[in-house]
Enzyme design. Structure first.
Site, PDB file in Angstrom:
ATOM      1  N   GLN A  41       0.860  -1.186   0.000  1.00  0.00           N
ATOM      2  CA  GLN A  41       0.000   0.000   0.000  1.00  0.00           C
ATOM      3  C   GLN A  41       0.899   1.240   0.000  1.00  0.00           C
ATOM      4  O   GLN A  41       1.770   1.373   0.859  1.00  0.00           O
ATOM      5  CB  GLN A  41      -0.876   0.018   1.266  1.00  0.00           C
ATOM      6  CG  GLN A  41      -1.742   1.263   1.379  1.00  0.00           C
ATOM      7  CD  GLN A  41      -2.276   1.504   2.799  1.00  0.00           C
ATOM      8  OE1 GLN A  41      -2.205   2.618   3.327  1.00  0.00           O
ATOM      9  NE2 GLN A  41      -2.791   0.463   3.434  1.00  0.00           N
ATOM     10  N   ASN A  73      -3.314   4.424  -0.562  1.00  0.00           N
ATOM     11  CA  ASN A  73      -3.958   4.921   0.649  1.00  0.00           C
ATOM     12  C   ASN A  73      -4.784   6.161   0.338  1.00  0.00           C
ATOM     13  O   ASN A  73      -4.252   7.156  -0.183  1.00  0.00           O
ATOM     14  CB  ASN A  73      -2.888   5.245   1.702  1.00  0.00           C
ATOM     15  CG  ASN A  73      -3.505   5.732   3.006  1.00  0.00           C
ATOM     16  OD1 ASN A  73      -3.889   6.882   3.119  1.00  0.00           O
ATOM     17  ND2 ASN A  73      -3.623   4.840   3.957  1.00  0.00           N
ATOM     18  N   VAL A 199       4.817  -1.099   8.726  1.00  0.00           N
ATOM     19  CA  VAL A 199       5.564  -0.014   8.108  1.00  0.00           C
ATOM     20  C   VAL A 199       7.007  -0.115   8.595  1.00  0.00           C
ATOM     21  O   VAL A 199       7.892  -0.615   7.891  1.00  0.00           O
ATOM     22  CB  VAL A 199       4.983   1.382   8.448  1.00  0.00           C
ATOM     23  CG1 VAL A 199       5.755   2.463   7.676  1.00  0.00           C
ATOM     24  CG2 VAL A 199       3.499   1.454   8.132  1.00  0.00           C
ATOM     25  N   CYS A 441       0.773 -20.691  44.903  1.00  0.00           N
ATOM     26  CA  CYS A 441       1.939 -20.110  44.216  1.00  0.00           C
ATOM     27  C   CYS A 441       2.950 -21.191  43.874  1.00  0.00           C
ATOM     28  O   CYS A 441       3.558 -21.178  42.800  1.00  0.00           O
ATOM     29  CB  CYS A 441       2.588 -19.043  45.095  1.00  0.00           C
ATOM     30  SG  CYS A 441       1.454 -17.699  45.509  1.00  0.00           S
TER      31      CYS A 441
HETATM   32  N1  3NM Z   1      -2.432   2.506  10.506  1.00  0.00           N
HETATM   33  P1  3NM Z   1       4.189   0.435  12.197  1.00  0.00           P
HETATM   34  S1  3NM Z   1      -1.330   1.991  12.705  1.00  0.00           S
HETATM   35  C1  3NM Z   1      -0.578   3.145   9.002  1.00  0.00           C
HETATM   36  O1  3NM Z   1      -4.219   1.677  13.419  1.00  0.00           O
HETATM   37  C2  3NM Z   1      -1.097   2.705  10.290  1.00  0.00           C
HETATM   38  O2  3NM Z   1      -4.981   1.938  11.435  1.00  0.00           O
HETATM   39  C3  3NM Z   1      -2.704   2.153  11.734  1.00  0.00           C
HETATM   40  O3  3NM Z   1       3.144   1.371  11.448  1.00  0.00           O
HETATM   41  C4  3NM Z   1      -4.065   1.911  12.249  1.00  0.00           C
HETATM   42  O4  3NM Z   1       4.117  -0.889  11.533  1.00  0.00           O
HETATM   43  C5  3NM Z   1      -0.337   2.431  11.415  1.00  0.00           C
HETATM   44  O5  3NM Z   1       5.509   1.120  11.921  1.00  0.00           O
HETATM   45  C6  3NM Z   1       1.127   2.530  11.519  1.00  0.00           C
HETATM   46  O6  3NM Z   1       3.857   0.444  13.637  1.00  0.00           O
HETATM   47  C7  3NM Z   1       1.780   1.177  11.502  1.00  0.00           C
HETATM   48 MG    MG Z   2      -6.574   7.827   5.780  1.00  0.00          MG
END
Ligand code: 3NM
Ligand code: MG
Length: 531
Positions: A41, A73, A199, A441
């Site tokens: 994406q 996106n 990402v 425990c």
């Molecule tokens: N969307 P990383 S979190 C682009 O929650 C994106 O919809 C999200 O990045 C959502 O893999 C996010 O570096 C970032 O954490 C993800």
């Molecule tokens: Mg958006």
């Protein structure tokens, strides 16, 4: 209408601003495709339209060389302009039904969903896939909604039962936690994720091919393993009373040879006692709580026990770190949510811990497990259970095991152990166990010790270097039963000794009995029924 079928296993969302110094964006993209990214994406939050268009066009040519679909996106216009395979929209972007009208018929449309309501809406609107997040905290995007947590994904996936809508999880996922995400993100009806989206785990790497291939390997192993197919993978086995006892005997016979190191973060009421019980069983305890040493301890231990009995902020920090590292190394974690029904603080801590790492076994009394399940059928009195237990303990432990994706041990006069499918009912034990502190425990220490043995033995058996899709190798169901059974049989023997006059002399005698207990005696005295 035949919409393109996409393999969502490893979904790369681009992030140009996260590239390491000197790394070219297109080079990074190409290397990540070589490493095994299955869908891309393009996410550009700051680019001007002309720049976005240019990047998207060039990215599309690269993806096409690897036969990997490309989504855009948010920007329907860019998707149309370059002939992308589809779009991904957020909750405040173009609505799915309108995007559908604008795009070519076979376009794929995905939607970000943070909760059950948003996911329900995405289904009604006709989304092809959903991105569930953010699972963990992330630096990559400003989050304005609560974290879903791994334990929050299952209830969302359940809505996808009976549909062909796919799902990926996103947010803070990396090579160390991806298996836990896949394993933990399964609904009670065994609906699992189709993949994960990342990402930073790929884009920030100087070697994105390696980063992608590591993730892809783990995801493939999970998808090919029994986990995905079975819902709860922990036991691909079928059990009878006899096979269970045989396996317990095998664990008992191996423990002294293996002499596993069992890391225990436990409470200051029982520390010495639990350490002595561990030694008597044939394992080695290390009772350490400081966060700074957790990574090292995870490397050398065979299993981790986390017991929140006298919870302090430093121990809490240690628990968070210890579980994370032990999960990453695929070793067992036994969790004892002592007194969790007693205070709001403990309930919050338990929720936090279980959202941050995956337990292999959760052990508690009726009051504690009722609090964990959010049930008010059984109340707590401090660290004890108030009143009588559950009406239907067998169904209760099965339900909780499925929900928490681990083995559940309900302790009491009778112990119930379940993997979500089977339930072992153990009637061994003695009333004196209820008259001393720390017997529950110590049971946790016994379970953790046998979990270490089971996991170690399974790893030795699997000599090949293939990555297993299991979160922990070895049969944790049998290990949990072994811990409970051995401890309770030793208690029966200790309680009936002539030199035992009451609770004061009972516990030392119990340690003696544990140290000399043979598998034959356990086999003979075991009062266990598996249903
Ligand atoms: N969307 P990383 S979190 C682009 O929650 C994106 O919809 C999200 O990045 C959502 O893999 C996010 O570096 C970032 O954490 C993800
Ligand atoms: Mg958006």
């Amino acid at each position: 209408m035949t919409r393109m079928s996409i393999d969502y296993s490893l979904y790369l969302v681009t992030g140009r601003d996260l590239l390491p110094q000197g790394k070219d964006y297109f080079q990074s993209l190409e290397e990540s495709l070589q490493g095994g990214v299955t869908v891309v994406q393009i996410r550009e939050k700051k680019a001007e339209t002309s720049e976005f268009l240019d990047i998207a066009l060039k990215s599309k040519a690269i993806c096409a060389r690897y036969n990997v679909p490309l989504l855009i996106n948010d920007r329907i216009d860019i998707a149309l302009a370059i002939g992308a395979d589809g779009v991904h929209v957020g909750q405040t972007d173009m609505p799915v039904d309108i995007a559908r009208k604008l795009l070519p018929k076979n376009s794929v449309i995905g939607v970000s969903c943070n909760n059950v309501q948003e996911l329900q809406k995405a289904l009604e609107d006709g989304a092809d896939y959903v991105g569930i997040g953010a699972v963990y905290a992330t630096q990559t995007k400003d989050l304005n909604k609560p974290l879903v947590g791994v334990r929050g994904v299952g209830p969302m996936l359940r809505l996808l039962d009976g549909t062909s809508v796919k799902a990926v999880a996103i947010g803070g996922i990396n090579s160390k936690n991806v298996l836990r995400v896949l394993h933990g993100s399964v609904s009670e009806t065994a609906h699992a994720l189709d993949g994960v989206a990342v990402v930073s785990a790929i884009v920030t790497s100087t070697e994105p091919r390696h980063a992608a291939s590591e993730l892809a390997g783990t995801i493939r192993a999970f998808k090919q393993g029994p986990s995905a197919a079975q819902g709860l993978s922990l036991s691909a086995n079928r059990y009878t009373n006899e096979t269970i006892i045989d396996k317990v005997v095998t664990l008992m016979k191996s423990i002294r040879n293996i002499n596993p190191l069992v890391h225990q973060i436990t409470n200051n009421v029982v520390t010495t006692q639990s350490a002595n019980v561990t030694i008597a069983l044939g394992a080695s305890p290390i009772m350490a709580t400081t966060a700074d040493e957790m990574a090292d301890l995870a490397n050398i231990c065979g299993a981790l026990l986390v017991n929140i009995g006298t919870l302090t902020p430093p121990a809490y920090a240690g628990m968070l770190k210890a579980g994370y590292h032990v999960n990453a190394l695929k070793k067992p974690v036994v969790f004892d949510p002592v007194g969790m029904g007693a205070t709001e603080f403990r309930r919050n801590v338990v929720k936090d811990l279980l959202d941050k790492w995956q337990a292999s076994v959760i052990k508690g009394n009726a009051g504690e497990l009722a609090a964990l399940a959010g049930s008010n059928e059984v109340a707590s009195k401090g660290v004890d259970t108030a009143g009588k237990g559950f009406e239907d303990p067998v169904s209760f432990v099965k339900m909780l095991a499925l929900r928490e994706r681990c083995i559940v041990v309900l302790t009491g006069e009778t112990d119930y152990v379940s993997d979500g499918h089977f339930c072992a009912i153990l009637k061994n034990g003695h009333r004196l166990l209820g008259e001393v502190t720390g017997s529950g425990c110590a049971t946790g220490s016994c379970i953790a010790s046998y979990c270490a043995v089971a996991s170690f033995s399974a790893q030795v058996e699997r000599k090949d270097r293939v990555i297993s899709g299991q979160l922990v190798d070895g049969d944790m169901f049998v290990a949990a039963i072994a811990g409970s059974l051995v401890f309770n049989v030793a208690a029966e023997l200790a309680a009936t000794r002539d030199d035992v006059k009451g609770p004061g002399t009972f516990f030392p005698a119990l340690v003696d009995e544990l140290a000399s207990l043979t598998p034959e005696v356990v086999q003979e005295r075991a009062n266990i029924q598996v249903i």
